[in-house]
Scaffold this active site. Sequence first.
Site, PDB file in Angstrom:
ATOM      1  N   ASP A  44       0.779  -1.244   0.000  1.00 11.19           N
ATOM      2  CA  ASP A  44       0.000   0.000   0.000  1.00 11.19           C
ATOM      3  C   ASP A  44       0.808   1.292   0.000  1.00 11.19           C
ATOM      4  O   ASP A  44       0.486   2.242   0.715  1.00 11.19           O
ATOM      5  CB  ASP A  44      -0.971   0.010   1.191  1.00 11.19           C
ATOM      6  CG  ASP A  44      -1.852  -1.222   1.251  1.00 11.19           C
ATOM      7  OD1 ASP A  44      -1.909  -1.971   0.264  1.00 11.19           O
ATOM      8  OD2 ASP A  44      -2.484  -1.444   2.293  1.00 11.19           O
ATOM      9  N   LYS A 100      -7.062  -4.437  -3.005  1.00  6.73           N
ATOM     10  CA  LYS A 100      -7.715  -5.088  -1.877  1.00  6.73           C
ATOM     11  C   LYS A 100      -8.582  -4.107  -1.116  1.00  6.73           C
ATOM     12  O   LYS A 100      -8.371  -2.901  -1.159  1.00  6.73           O
ATOM     13  CB  LYS A 100      -6.666  -5.720  -0.954  1.00  6.73           C
ATOM     14  CG  LYS A 100      -5.706  -4.731  -0.306  1.00  6.73           C
ATOM     15  CD  LYS A 100      -4.590  -5.460   0.436  1.00  6.73           C
ATOM     16  CE  LYS A 100      -3.663  -4.507   1.141  1.00  6.73           C
ATOM     17  NZ  LYS A 100      -4.235  -3.767   2.236  1.00  6.73           N
ATOM     18  N   CYS A 114      -2.357  -2.603   7.900  1.00  5.87           N
ATOM     19  CA  CYS A 114      -2.217  -3.530   6.774  1.00  5.87           C
ATOM     20  C   CYS A 114      -0.951  -4.382   6.843  1.00  5.87           C
ATOM     21  O   CYS A 114      -0.983  -5.567   6.543  1.00  5.87           O
ATOM     22  CB  CYS A 114      -2.293  -2.767   5.457  1.00  5.87           C
ATOM     23  SG  CYS A 114      -3.921  -1.999   5.202  1.00  5.87           S
TER      24      CYS A 114
END
Length: 183
Positions: free
Chosen positions: A16, A79, A112
């Site tokens: 990310d 995601k 995450c």
Amino acid sequence: MPKLLQREKAVLIVIDMQEAFRKIIQDFSDLTARITTMIKACQILQVPIILTEQYPKGLKHTVEEILSVLQTDQKIYEKNTFSSCGAKGFVEHLENLKVRQTILCGIETHICVSQTAHELLEKGFQVHLLADCVSSRYEINKQIGIEKMKQSGVIMSSLEMAIFELMKSSAHPCFKEIQNLVK
């Protein structure tokens, strides 16, 4: 399994590193530079690389500094789950690579990155965290995330530690090229 990284058993997972985080992660530029160095080292050493993006519609896509050093056909998993393991096809990709060691970097450490690390541990992977290649909006969350992962069995590492473990020796044919990356 040994706790030192082995090139033929490892994969780099970049979590990310998206444009929306640029303004809210204090050390974003330095973090991006370190992750870019790790990506380049993995390319030289032929270690597979996987990227994820959390809800790119809202958080935008991976930053240009990272995209610019990747192969044009680089797979990026979108995601909505915090763990990368929830991205469609992500775990299957790992299994197809036949790797057992994962090297994690990216953001945010306590969300995450941590949830990905914990799920990978549950799935039997050895998880190495590049502690100098992760960050969170707040330093306290980064530290708590690192500590929780450490207590759960994640192996702490760093950019240089990982690169030199993957090479094993200064006799490695790519040593000079790698050395120039980290100077």
